[in-house]
Design an enzyme around this catalytic site. Structure first.
Site, PDB file in Angstrom:
ATOM      1  N   GLU A   1       0.825  -1.206   0.000  1.00 20.47           N
ATOM      2  CA  GLU A   1       0.000   0.000   0.000  1.00 20.47           C
ATOM      3  C   GLU A   1       0.863   1.261   0.000  1.00 20.47           C
ATOM      4  OE1 GLU A   1      -3.696   0.155   0.169  1.00 20.47           O
ATOM      5  OE2 GLU A   1      -2.919   2.000  -0.668  1.00 20.47           O
TER       6      GLU A   1
ATOM      7  N   GLY B   1     -24.417  10.127 -16.138  1.00 18.99           N
ATOM      8  CA  GLY B   1     -24.513  10.948 -14.934  1.00 18.99           C
ATOM      9  C   GLY B   1     -23.931  10.218 -13.731  1.00 18.99           C
TER      10      GLY B   1
ATOM     11  N   SER C   1      -7.435   1.950  -3.706  1.00 15.28           N
ATOM     12  CA  SER C   1      -6.202   2.403  -3.053  1.00 15.28           C
ATOM     13  C   SER C   1      -5.312   3.166  -4.013  1.00 15.28           C
ATOM     14  CB  SER C   1      -5.394   1.194  -2.580  1.00 15.28           C
ATOM     15  OG  SER C   1      -5.899   0.705  -1.395  1.00 15.28           O
TER      16      SER C   1
ATOM     17  N   ASP D   1       1.098   4.094  -3.011  1.00 16.31           N
ATOM     18  CA  ASP D   1       0.631   5.467  -2.808  1.00 16.31           C
ATOM     19  C   ASP D   1       1.747   6.473  -3.070  1.00 16.31           C
ATOM     20  OD1 ASP D   1      -1.690   4.271  -1.964  1.00 16.31           O
ATOM     21  OD2 ASP D   1      -1.355   4.623   0.170  1.00 16.31           O
TER      22      ASP D   1
ATOM     23  N   ASP E   1     -23.379   7.873 -10.611  1.00 13.37           N
ATOM     24  CA  ASP E   1     -23.865   6.548 -10.209  1.00 13.37           C
ATOM     25  C   ASP E   1     -23.047   6.073  -9.015  1.00 13.37           C
ATOM     26  OD1 ASP E   1     -21.453   5.030 -11.327  1.00 13.37           O
ATOM     27  OD2 ASP E   1     -22.202   6.031 -13.134  1.00 13.37           O
TER      28      ASP E   1
ATOM     29  N   ASP F   1     -17.661  10.911 -18.007  1.00 13.31           N
ATOM     30  CA  ASP F   1     -18.734  10.118 -17.411  1.00 13.31           C
ATOM     31  C   ASP F   1     -18.472   8.638 -17.720  1.00 13.31           C
ATOM     32  OD1 ASP F   1     -21.054   9.359 -16.211  1.00 13.31           O
ATOM     33  OD2 ASP F   1     -22.396  10.289 -17.695  1.00 13.31           O
TER      34      ASP F   1
END
Ligand SMILES: *[C@@H]1O[C@H](CO)[C@@H](O)[C@H](O)[C@H]1NC(C)=O
Ligand SMILES: *[C@@H]1O[C@H](CO)[C@@H](O)[C@H](O)[C@H]1NC(C)=O
Ligand SMILES: *[C@@H]1O[C@H](CO)[C@@H](O)[C@H](O)[C@H]1NC(C)=O
Ligand SMILES: *[C@@H]1O[C@H](CO)[C@@H](O)[C@H](O)[C@H]1NC(C)=O
Length: 636
Positions: free
Chosen positions: A300, A613, A551, A304, A615, A594
């Protein structure tokens, strides 16, 4: 113990049988719905053990927080960008005098010496060191030691009570029913070796594990569908920008120990993708004993930092490394640490508070918390989360309000939305009563917190479809992981998303009952936006591997917001702060791609479906940086 009983007897001369009296009129304040995930109750806590008890007092004016946040964050507001000072925030929400004195009276009536009781610098907490026996008596509960397979231990109880007349003055009390949840409990499940074909397969509880196989391929813009690199992301999101105001800007990445980065991994990544950065490191801020580098769990943190550092180069990155190797830490710990300005605030000359500084109490349990050691960075990305079902409502609400306050101060807080679609960690779902369940009764979706909090930016995941290019529309991520999304069981729908979410529910009513999710049209929907979360090339433990997850999406979006802040700062403007009201506004719609294909399956269903749009799979879509930048630059 005996000493306290004696004091108690003296204080309560007029009252018979103090211990019984205290328990009478107690009302349950918080109770866990289920055992803490991953923790096992081991044994009763030692009665003489001293614990730092913190009473989170009821704050004032919280009902105004959302509106006040809109005033500084909605693009149509005449006061957009006029962020608050920490002093103003601390004062405005501070508990009332009567709340503070009620709690103090309760404690002193219970035999706790007044000079041991301290008001926290941000005025939100009453703190006192007490023995387990005293805490058990105060809260009418039993403390146990819980153990985690990682070796961590934590003290906690299943539920606790307070006197009825105190209940209204208390939000939460710690340590009690709240557990530290490390999200990347099994970080290897986010990784896979090169090229297994998981497309379309439901996520299994175990998930793929790496066997350390090395990727041997030439990365290029032509195969971003198989290997995501910083170059792919720049092309996908029209994202090319070199920062110019790095000294005034800030970008924080939160990591929870035992996750930690390895310096050689950063260099390996830089070598292939940004060679001028070899030797560059994040600025470490150690919170509650957090150390870096550590061992074993690097996926992780490596992910990052490698992406955030390359995408914002040469912006220095602040690593908020939270928790020590023994106890770990929870979300509250990093919040305490960025409380810097609250903590240095002197709070006027109220003599009631003079006892705060300095702290002279000898001995005791652990070292002081890391409070106020770093200014809140303008953008903070956190790729961790927990299931709403594992948090009590008071805990989640209090923490969510803290994110709202950070928004008032001008900080953007991003959380990954989760990797299990509509299910919780490990694919766990709930029964119709909202309790974690197995088998046929596990029908209820399990939203992820803090992404479900209305005051954070919840980031979902997309993918480049197999065989497609960076110029083709992406889909919701359906490789190895599914984008966390849905509707909160705790938080109601904030005004900024009302139009978008109401429209989604009206035009594309999901085929699920109220037993499966809160379909009232009044619940907070998430995520807010998304970014690619599949096939990231990451240097981990000395080699390149592929990583999947929201992540990855969160620090990428954080990098874009950080570069937008850079451009604003260069123009003499402030950071954007809480971005949700802007990104849902109609003016901003053209700045998002979108996403209209893909689902986020879980709990035996296909989950929700990405549509035109907003969701509850991909939010308003993925950013087009080149279009987003001028819109934010156009705001005051
Ligand atoms: C509790 O004890 C710890 C450790 O000695 C100390 O750092 C802390 O300030 C104490 N808290 C209070 C409220 O006295
Ligand atoms: C990284 O760069 C080195 C040196 O150019 C090259 O040999 C190697 O193939 C690259 N690694 C990957 C995984 O592309
Ligand atoms: C659905 O969410 C709304 C808003 O948070 C809440 O008022 C309502 O009680 C929830 N419904 C159920 C059945 O939980
Ligand atoms: C990329 O951003 C630029 C502005 O920097 C904009 O003019 C252009 O239209 C954008 N490209 C696409 C494909 O959206």
């Amino acid at each position: 113990m005996r000493g306290i009983l004696q004091v108690l007897a003296i204080c309560s001369v007029a009252l018979a049988a103090p211990s019984q009296l205290e328990r009478a009129n107690h009302v349950v304040h918080e109770r866990r719905t289920a055992a803490p995930v991953g923790w096992v109750q081991s044994h009763r806590a030692d009665a003489d053990h001293i614990i730092p008890l913190r009473v989170g007092m009821k704050q004032q004016n919280l009902h105004m927080l959302e509106d006040l946040l809109m005033d500084v964050a909605h693009p149509d507001s005449p006061t957009y960008g006029q962020h608050w000072t920490p002093e103003r925030v601390a004062d405005f929400f501070a508990p009332s005098e009567s709340t503070v004195s009620s709690i103090r009276t309760w404690l002193s009536d219970s035999g706790i010496a007044e000079d041991k009781v301290r008001l926290s610098p941000n005025k939100g907490w009453i703190e006192v060191n007490v023995t387990v026996a005293t805490a058990e008596r105060l809260l009418d509960t039993e403390y146990h030691v819980y153990k985690h397979p990682s070796g961590a231990k934590q003290l906690g109880c299943h539920s606790y009570s307070v006197p009825e007349h105190i209940s209204d003055h208390v939000e939460i009390i710690k340590p009690t029913v709240h557990f530290n949840h490390r999200v990347s409990e099994d970080p290897t499940r986010l990784r896979k070796r090169a090229n297994p074909n998981h497309l379309g397969q439901p996520f299994s509880g175990q998930g793929p594990k790496t066997n350390g196989a090395k990727i041997d391929a030439a990365f290029s813009l032509a195969n971003c569908d198989q290997f995501i690199t910083p170059e792919c992301l720049r092309a996908l999101y029209n994202f090319s920008y070199t920062p110019v105001a790095t000294a005034k800007n800030s970008y924080g990445i939160v990591e929870f120990t035992p996750q930690a980065f390895l310096a050689p991994d950063l260099d390996l990544f830089f070598q292939n993708f940004s060679s001028t950065q070899i030797g560059q490191r994040p600025t470490l801020v150690s919170i509650d004993g957090g150390k870096s580098p550590s061992f074993n769990f690097n996926g992780e943190s490596d992910l990052d930092l490698e992406y955030a550092m390359v995408l914002t180069n040469p912006q220095p990155i602040t690593l908020l490394q939270t928790g020590d190797l023994v106890e770990g830490a929870g979300f509250d710990n990093w919040l305490d640490a960025v409380d810097a300005s609250f903590c240095t605030f002197q709070g006027g000359d109220d003599p009631n508070q003079d006892g705060i500084y300095p702290d002279t109490l000898p001995g005791g349990f652990n070292q002081p918390e890391s409070c106020g050691i770093v200014k809140p960075p303008f953008v903070v990305s956190v790729s961790y989360g927990q299931d709403e079902g594992t948090a009590t409502h008071p805990y989640a609400i209090r923490q969510c309000n803290e994110y709202g306050k950070l928004g008032l101060l001008g900080t953007t807080v991003l959380y990954s939305s989760g990797d299990n679609g509509v299910a919780g960690f490990g694919g766990v779902c709930e029964n119709s009563k909202g309790v974690d369940a197995q088998g046929a009764r596990a029908i209820r979706f399990n939203p992820g917190f803090p992404g479900s909090c209305s005051f954070v930016v919840s980031v979902g995941a997309t993918q480049i479809n197999p065989g497609a290019t960076v110029n083709d529309p992406e889909s919701a991520c359906e490789q190895v992981i599914f984008s966390g999304g849905g509707f909160s069981d705790i938080f109601s729908m904030p005004s900024y998303q009302a139009t978008a979410v109401t429209n989604f529910l009206a035009v594309h009513p999901p085929p699920y009952s109220a037993a499966q999710f809160n379909n009232s049209g009044k619940a907070r929907g998430f995520p807010d936006l998304s970014a690619n979360g599949a096939n990231y090339v990451v240097a981990i433990d000395g080699q390149f591997e592929l990583v999947f997850g929201t992540s990855a999406s969160s620090p990428v979006v954080g990098s874009m917001i950080t570069m937008i802040n850079d451009a604003r700062i260069a123009q003499g403007k402030g950071p954007v702060g809480f971005i949700n009201p802007a990104i849902y506004s109609s003016n901003f719609a053209p700045a998002f791609n979108d996403i209209t294909t893909g689902t986020n399956q879980g709990c035996g269903t296909v989950g929700f479906t990405a549509v035109n749009g907003w969701d509850p799979v991909t939010g308003v879509g993925t950013p087009n940086f080149g279009k987003l930048l001028p819109l934010f630059l156009g705001l005051p």
